[in-house]
Motif scaffolding. Sequence first.
Motif, PDB file in Angstrom:
ATOM      1  N   GLN A   7     -34.402  31.268  61.274  1.00 22.93           N
ATOM      2  CA  GLN A   7     -33.808  33.134  62.013  1.00 22.93           C
ATOM      3  C   GLN A   7     -35.158  33.628  61.441  1.00 22.93           C
ATOM      4  N   CYS A   8     -35.508  35.041  61.998  1.00 25.22           N
ATOM      5  CA  CYS A   8     -35.836  35.734  61.154  1.00 25.22           C
ATOM      6  C   CYS A   8     -34.835  37.432  62.351  1.00 25.22           C
ATOM      7  N   PHE A   9     -35.276  38.198  61.726  1.00 29.90           N
ATOM      8  CA  PHE A   9     -34.816  39.276  62.116  1.00 29.90           C
ATOM      9  C   PHE A   9     -35.650  40.218  62.175  1.00 29.90           C
ATOM     10  N   ILE A  10     -35.199  41.735  63.465  1.00 34.08           N
ATOM     11  CA  ILE A  10     -35.529  42.739  64.260  1.00 34.08           C
ATOM     12  C   ILE A  10     -34.237  43.980  64.205  1.00 34.08           C
ATOM     13  N   ALA A  11     -34.849  44.713  63.418  1.00 38.50           N
ATOM     14  CA  ALA A  11     -34.392  45.925  63.594  1.00 38.50           C
ATOM     15  C   ALA A  11     -34.349  46.753  64.808  1.00 38.50           C
ATOM     16  N   VAL A  12     -33.202  46.832  65.405  1.00 42.52           N
ATOM     17  CA  VAL A  12     -33.218  47.377  66.900  1.00 42.52           C
ATOM     18  C   VAL A  12     -32.687  48.361  67.030  1.00 42.52           C
ATOM     19  N   ASP A  13     -32.367  49.610  67.375  1.00 43.34           N
ATOM     20  CA  ASP A  13     -31.727  51.001  67.412  1.00 43.34           C
ATOM     21  C   ASP A  13     -31.163  50.906  68.789  1.00 43.34           C
ATOM     22  N   ASP A  14     -30.812  50.231  69.879  1.00 38.25           N
ATOM     23  CA  ASP A  14     -30.142  49.947  71.441  1.00 38.25           C
ATOM     24  C   ASP A  14     -30.089  48.531  71.566  1.00 38.25           C
ATOM     25  N   HIS A  15     -29.272  47.890  71.487  1.00 43.25           N
ATOM     26  CA  HIS A  15     -29.304  46.276  71.597  1.00 43.25           C
ATOM     27  C   HIS A  15     -29.248  46.325  73.159  1.00 43.25           C
ATOM     28  N   ASP A  16     -28.900  47.066  73.813  1.00 40.92           N
ATOM     29  CA  ASP A  16     -28.965  47.262  75.668  1.00 40.92           C
ATOM     30  C   ASP A  16     -30.727  46.496  75.735  1.00 40.92           C
ATOM     31  N   ILE A  54     -34.210  34.365  67.375  1.00 42.70           N
ATOM     32  CA  ILE A  54     -34.597  36.216  66.848  1.00 42.70           C
ATOM     33  C   ILE A  54     -33.511  36.939  66.408  1.00 42.70           C
ATOM     34  N   VAL A  55     -33.126  37.376  65.418  1.00 42.90           N
ATOM     35  CA  VAL A  55     -32.192  37.691  65.453  1.00 42.90           C
ATOM     36  C   VAL A  55     -32.306  39.491  65.374  1.00 42.90           C
ATOM     37  N   LEU A  56     -31.406  39.932  67.081  1.00 42.24           N
ATOM     38  CA  LEU A  56     -31.567  41.795  66.650  1.00 42.24           C
ATOM     39  C   LEU A  56     -30.726  42.002  66.191  1.00 42.24           C
ATOM     40  N   GLU A  57     -30.336  43.229  64.735  1.00 42.47           N
ATOM     41  CA  GLU A  57     -29.879  43.943  64.719  1.00 42.47           C
ATOM     42  C   GLU A  57     -29.895  44.662  64.747  1.00 42.47           C
ATOM     43  N   PRO A  58     -28.925  45.326  63.257  1.00 44.18           N
ATOM     44  CA  PRO A  58     -29.325  46.814  63.295  1.00 44.18           C
ATOM     45  C   PRO A  58     -30.178  47.663  62.751  1.00 44.18           C
ATOM     46  N   PRO A  59     -30.681  48.764  62.390  1.00 42.95           N
ATOM     47  CA  PRO A  59     -32.113  49.030  61.219  1.00 42.95           C
ATOM     48  C   PRO A  59     -31.623  48.875  59.569  1.00 42.95           C
ATOM     49  N   LEU A  60     -30.407  49.325  59.484  1.00 47.86           N
ATOM     50  CA  LEU A  60     -29.433  49.319  58.424  1.00 47.86           C
ATOM     51  C   LEU A  60     -28.242  48.492  58.699  1.00 47.86           C
ATOM     52  N   ALA A  61     -27.889  47.109  58.090  1.00 49.44           N
ATOM     53  CA  ALA A  61     -26.603  46.711  57.855  1.00 49.44           C
ATOM     54  C   ALA A  61     -26.015  46.681  57.182  1.00 49.44           C
ATOM     55  N   ASP A  62     -26.108  47.779  56.804  1.00 50.00           N
ATOM     56  CA  ASP A  62     -23.917  47.385  55.791  1.00 50.00           C
ATOM     57  C   ASP A  62     -23.697  48.675  56.036  1.00 50.00           C
ATOM     58  N   PRO A  63     -22.161  48.647  56.092  1.00 48.75           N
ATOM     59  CA  PRO A  63     -21.596  49.520  56.759  1.00 48.75           C
ATOM     60  C   PRO A  63     -21.341  51.206  55.432  1.00 48.75           C
ATOM     61  N   ASN A  64     -21.616  50.231  54.234  1.00 46.21           N
ATOM     62  CA  ASN A  64     -21.752  51.629  53.735  1.00 46.21           C
ATOM     63  C   ASN A  64     -22.769  52.568  53.090  1.00 46.21           C
ATOM     64  N   ALA A  65     -24.044  51.785  53.787  1.00 44.96           N
ATOM     65  CA  ALA A  65     -25.031  52.785  53.390  1.00 44.96           C
ATOM     66  C   ALA A  65     -24.700  54.129  53.520  1.00 44.96           C
TER      67      ALA A  65
END
Length: 138
Positions: A7-16, A54-65
């Motif tokens: 897997q590799c990761f790409i940050a996205v701000d709008d999954h749709d 490819i994992v489309l993830e939130p820009p900061l995948a930390d709910p405590n950020a």
Amino acid sequence: MNVKLSQCFIAVDDHDKALAFYRDALGLEVRNDVGFEGMRWVTVGSPSQPDVEIVLEPPLADPNASAADRQAMAELLAKGMLRGVIFSTDDVDATFEHVRAAGGEVLQEPVDQPYGVRDCAFRDPAGNMLRFSQPRTG
């Protein structure tokens, strides 16, 4: 020992919007779509590479950020300063025309590079740089 990319990761701000690009414009298949603690991860991949995603993830995948950290990551993403991916293709010119016709933001039209590939570049809807390359022959 046998080590392979999974897997590799790409940050996205709008999954749709990201799905419309990666699935509809690039033809990748959606393999997973998961929500967790108010965030969403979507995995996509090429049908010809079933073991690479490819994992489309939130820009900061930390709910405590902190709000400041979230803002900083959003700004980096908007500038295209986070991740990028290079795809291989058997026809970079046809791929370029297809992605451009689908609304991809062109960064570089196809060009022969001195390091042995012909490639082009786009930005995805979140601002990430994607390159498409093929080996040059002759």
